[in-house]
Design a protein around this motif. Structure first.
Motif, PDB file in Angstrom:
ATOM      1  N   GLU A 184      83.726   9.497  90.313  1.00 49.20           N
ATOM      2  CA  GLU A 184      84.448   8.930  91.314  1.00 49.20           C
ATOM      3  C   GLU A 184      83.910   9.667  92.850  1.00 49.20           C
ATOM      4  O   GLU A 184      84.928   9.084  93.861  1.00 49.20           O
ATOM      5  CB  GLU A 184      85.986  10.343  90.861  1.00 49.20           C
ATOM      6  N   SER A 185      83.325  10.867  92.857  1.00 58.20           N
ATOM      7  CA  SER A 185      82.808  11.562  94.185  1.00 58.20           C
ATOM      8  C   SER A 185      81.974  10.193  94.776  1.00 58.20           C
ATOM      9  O   SER A 185      82.081   9.849  96.010  1.00 58.20           O
ATOM     10  CB  SER A 185      81.575  12.346  93.730  1.00 58.20           C
ATOM     11  N   ILE A 186      81.291   9.365  93.702  1.00 56.68           N
ATOM     12  CA  ILE A 186      79.886   8.073  94.507  1.00 56.68           C
ATOM     13  C   ILE A 186      81.101   7.603  95.185  1.00 56.68           C
ATOM     14  O   ILE A 186      80.821   6.610  96.646  1.00 56.68           O
ATOM     15  CB  ILE A 186      78.982   7.885  92.976  1.00 56.68           C
ATOM     16  N   ASP A 187      82.022   6.753  93.916  1.00 55.03           N
ATOM     17  CA  ASP A 187      83.216   4.954  94.758  1.00 55.03           C
ATOM     18  C   ASP A 187      83.695   5.821  95.430  1.00 55.03           C
ATOM     19  O   ASP A 187      83.485   4.823  96.616  1.00 55.03           O
ATOM     20  CB  ASP A 187      83.651   5.338  93.090  1.00 55.03           C
ATOM     21  N   SER A 188      84.585   6.509  96.035  1.00 57.98           N
ATOM     22  CA  SER A 188      85.112   7.054  96.963  1.00 57.98           C
ATOM     23  C   SER A 188      84.124   7.327  98.129  1.00 57.98           C
ATOM     24  O   SER A 188      84.945   7.018  99.406  1.00 57.98           O
ATOM     25  CB  SER A 188      86.065   9.041  96.398  1.00 57.98           C
ATOM     26  N   ALA A 227      85.436  18.760  92.899  1.00 56.73           N
ATOM     27  CA  ALA A 227      84.218  20.045  93.953  1.00 56.73           C
ATOM     28  C   ALA A 227      84.772  21.352  93.763  1.00 56.73           C
ATOM     29  O   ALA A 227      84.185  22.242  93.388  1.00 56.73           O
ATOM     30  CB  ALA A 227      84.136  19.531  95.259  1.00 56.73           C
ATOM     31  N   ASN A 228      85.757  21.411  93.786  1.00 55.88           N
ATOM     32  CA  ASN A 228      86.689  22.517  93.239  1.00 55.88           C
ATOM     33  C   ASN A 228      87.079  23.999  92.094  1.00 55.88           C
ATOM     34  O   ASN A 228      86.468  24.404  91.845  1.00 55.88           O
ATOM     35  CB  ASN A 228      87.907  23.010  94.259  1.00 55.88           C
ATOM     36  N   ARG A 309      88.646  12.355 106.205  1.00 54.56           N
ATOM     37  CA  ARG A 309      89.706  12.282 105.105  1.00 54.56           C
ATOM     38  C   ARG A 309      89.638  13.353 105.067  1.00 54.56           C
ATOM     39  O   ARG A 309      91.070  14.149 104.054  1.00 54.56           O
ATOM     40  CB  ARG A 309      89.264  11.559 104.061  1.00 54.56           C
ATOM     41  N   LEU A 310      88.841  14.789 104.621  1.00 52.21           N
ATOM     42  CA  LEU A 310      88.326  15.587 104.033  1.00 52.21           C
ATOM     43  C   LEU A 310      89.010  16.638 105.091  1.00 52.21           C
ATOM     44  O   LEU A 310      89.361  18.295 104.756  1.00 52.21           O
ATOM     45  CB  LEU A 310      86.915  16.414 103.559  1.00 52.21           C
ATOM     46  N   ALA A 311      88.809  16.850 106.485  1.00 50.55           N
ATOM     47  CA  ALA A 311      88.742  17.610 107.651  1.00 50.55           C
ATOM     48  C   ALA A 311      90.623  18.568 107.752  1.00 50.55           C
ATOM     49  O   ALA A 311      90.703  19.488 107.842  1.00 50.55           O
ATOM     50  CB  ALA A 311      89.013  16.906 108.625  1.00 50.55           C
ATOM     51  N   GLY A 312      91.112  17.124 107.166  1.00 48.51           N
ATOM     52  CA  GLY A 312      92.662  18.474 107.339  1.00 48.51           C
ATOM     53  C   GLY A 312      93.385  18.777 106.005  1.00 48.51           C
ATOM     54  O   GLY A 312      94.460  19.954 106.101  1.00 48.51           O
ATOM     55  N   ARG A 319      83.979  21.483  99.408  1.00 51.61           N
ATOM     56  CA  ARG A 319      83.895  19.912  99.433  1.00 51.61           C
ATOM     57  C   ARG A 319      83.160  19.199  98.305  1.00 51.61           C
ATOM     58  O   ARG A 319      82.079  20.314  98.189  1.00 51.61           O
ATOM     59  CB  ARG A 319      83.473  20.027 100.684  1.00 51.61           C
ATOM     60  N   PRO A 320      82.825  18.390  98.040  1.00 52.44           N
ATOM     61  CA  PRO A 320      81.684  17.889  97.642  1.00 52.44           C
ATOM     62  C   PRO A 320      80.616  17.325  98.610  1.00 52.44           C
ATOM     63  O   PRO A 320      80.600  17.255 100.045  1.00 52.44           O
ATOM     64  CB  PRO A 320      82.872  16.217  97.638  1.00 52.44           C
ATOM     65  N   THR A 321      79.833  18.110  98.260  1.00 55.47           N
ATOM     66  CA  THR A 321      78.705  18.089  99.145  1.00 55.47           C
ATOM     67  C   THR A 321      77.215  16.840  98.415  1.00 55.47           C
ATOM     68  O   THR A 321      76.310  17.151  99.521  1.00 55.47           O
ATOM     69  CB  THR A 321      77.512  19.846  98.989  1.00 55.47           C
ATOM     70  N   ARG A 322      77.438  16.657  96.912  1.00 52.19           N
ATOM     71  CA  ARG A 322      75.828  16.275  96.792  1.00 52.19           C
ATOM     72  C   ARG A 322      75.997  14.618  97.056  1.00 52.19           C
ATOM     73  O   ARG A 322      74.492  14.212  97.411  1.00 52.19           O
ATOM     74  CB  ARG A 322      75.968  15.845  95.065  1.00 52.19           C
ATOM     75  N   ILE A 323      76.489  14.010  96.833  1.00 56.44           N
ATOM     76  CA  ILE A 323      76.877  12.398  97.164  1.00 56.44           C
ATOM     77  C   ILE A 323      76.165  12.730  99.249  1.00 56.44           C
ATOM     78  O   ILE A 323      75.528  11.651  99.634  1.00 56.44           O
ATOM     79  CB  ILE A 323      77.824  11.480  97.335  1.00 56.44           C
ATOM     80  N   PRO A 324      77.048  13.293  99.918  1.00 57.20           N
ATOM     81  CA  PRO A 324      77.548  13.097 101.133  1.00 57.20           C
ATOM     82  C   PRO A 324      75.830  14.004 101.664  1.00 57.20           C
ATOM     83  O   PRO A 324      74.787  13.547 103.427  1.00 57.20           O
ATOM     84  CB  PRO A 324      78.441  13.979 101.508  1.00 57.20           C
ATOM     85  N   ALA A 325      75.524  14.417 100.990  1.00 54.38           N
ATOM     86  CA  ALA A 325      74.426  15.471 101.556  1.00 54.38           C
ATOM     87  C   ALA A 325      72.638  14.374 101.006  1.00 54.38           C
ATOM     88  O   ALA A 325      71.928  14.599 102.709  1.00 54.38           O
ATOM     89  CB  ALA A 325      74.056  16.721 100.325  1.00 54.38           C
ATOM     90  N   LEU A 326      72.861  13.403  99.787  1.00 57.54           N
ATOM     91  CA  LEU A 326      71.794  12.568  99.620  1.00 57.54           C
ATOM     92  C   LEU A 326      72.014  12.023 100.771  1.00 57.54           C
ATOM     93  O   LEU A 326      71.403  11.421 101.174  1.00 57.54           O
ATOM     94  CB  LEU A 326      72.200  12.242  98.648  1.00 57.54           C
ATOM     95  N   ALA A 327      73.266  11.417 101.777  1.00 53.82           N
ATOM     96  CA  ALA A 327      73.191  10.581 102.625  1.00 53.82           C
ATOM     97  C   ALA A 327      72.906  10.329 103.795  1.00 53.82           C
ATOM     98  O   ALA A 327      71.896   9.726 104.742  1.00 53.82           O
ATOM     99  CB  ALA A 327      75.143  10.132 102.509  1.00 53.82           C
TER     100      ALA A 327
END
Length: 352
Positions: A184-188, A227-228, A309-312, A319-327
């Motif tokens: 879900e983290s990847i797809d989202s 993530a939490n 979307r996560l800022a609010g 926060r989810p970190t793996r996919i954003p870090a890879l990106a």
């Protein structure tokens, strides 16, 4: 309701699968679901679903009781009471209908939600912790609601689906939960960017795109919760259980990679889909906009939308970190190669 809980490693079969599905169907979501889903209530819920701060004082140390209370409260209090049965699907022009019907995602999307609801329900049923049990069962209930939304859409627009396979409960509930959560983290992450492209490009009617806004934000809540939960769970493991857990996480990622490779090879084969159409993550941008969007631009848009979307949500939550870090690594590497600057006049922005 408590479903039969077999010993670790046992296979959940037949009637147990049906019991788990019934547990999802009978689950009672938060109080907001009991009220009529009027426009004002849904709009208020949309705002709440994007902006939430815990009443807990001080830092939310991963693994602490305050952290668990905040995680579960976030998931309950940001619940959106929208109802698939009352969604007003807009009328599409012939071209718009053709575009929608040609998207090579519908079979996968419906089946993914069907499997996810069962994986989450199976894991929740094995938990003694009532707070996490209820939160994860709510996650399963929302996955089922996503499946209902997709079901209404394909019926409304005459989208033909392959016959759904039987949904079997997992052999290993924790492993299935990890695979589903990370998937879900990847797809989202990619869905956030593609959804923004669809809004900017006006390739589909705005009414149709906005219909999916609560679903997309709901996925944001799901990955934030996951993530939490990961951070809380890790913090409460002793050293040898932590090693075992991290090995299982590594195996889950290898398993997901194998699934993705298989998916890219098989999507749409029953409908003679081309190789280009079969990789929606790479080619999805062209499926939702008539504007040419490069791979690195798409990644930048996904990063921007992920952050937005996560800022609010309460900044003290993980926060989810793996996919954003890879990106971000992919974008950094991409800067080493000169690319043609897009100038398409579409107004689509990928700067950042």
């Amino acid at each position: 309701m408590s479903v039969i809980r077999p010993k670790t490693g046992d296979v959940l079969e037949g009637g147990v699968a049906r019991l788990l599905e019934e547990a999802v169907f009978r689950f009672v979501p938060p109080e907001g679901a009991k009220q009529p889903a009027t426009l004002s209530i849904v709009e208020a819920a949309n705002r709440t679903a994007r902006h939430w701060t815990s009443v807990e004082a001080g830092p939310l140390a991963p693994g602490s009781a305050a952290h668990k209370r905040a995680i579960c409260a976030m998931f309950q209090e940001t619940f959106n009471p929208y109802r698939p049965s009352v969604i007003a699907w807009p009328t599409l022009s012939p071209d718009e209908l053709r575009r929608l019907q040609s998207l090579p995602i519908w079979d996968i999307a419906v089946q993914t939600e069907g499997r996810a609801r069962l994986s989450f329900a199976a894991y929740a049923d094995g938990l003694e912790d009532q707070a996490f049990r209820r939160a994860i069962m709510l996650n399963a209930w929302e996955e089922h609601r996503h499946k209902e939304v997709l079901g209404h859409l394909v019926r409304t627009y005459g989208i033909e689906l392959a016959e759904e396979p039987p949904y079997l409960p997992p052999r290993d509930r924790e492993f299935a939960f990890l695979v589903t959560g990370y998937s879900e983290s990847i797809d989202s992450f990619f869905a956030f960017g593609l959804f923004d492209l669809a809004k900017q490009a006006s390739f589909f009617p705005a009414e149709l795109v906005e219909t999916f806004e609560p679903v997309i934000q709901e996925e944001c809540r799901h990955i934030l919760f996951f993530a939490n939960w990961l951070a809380w769970h890790r913090a409460n493991l002793n050293w040898w259980r932590r090693i075992r857990f991290e090995l299982r996480v590594a195996v889950a990622w290898v398993y997901i990679a194998g699934l993705r490779v298989g998916l890219a090879r098989s999507v749409g084969t029953n409908r003679k889909t081309t190789r280009e159409e079969s990789n929606f993550t790479v080619n999805g941008a062209q499926a939702v906009t008539s504007v040419e969007v490069g791979f690195f631009d798409l990644i930048k848009i996904c990063l921007q939308e992920n952050d937005r979307r996560l800022a609010g949500y309460d900044s003290r939550l993980c926060r989810p970190t793996r996919i954003p870090a890879l990106a971000r690594c992919v974008v950094a590497v991409g800067k080493l190669w000169p690319g043609k600057k897009r100038n398409n006049g579409s107004g689509i922005s990928a700067s950042g």
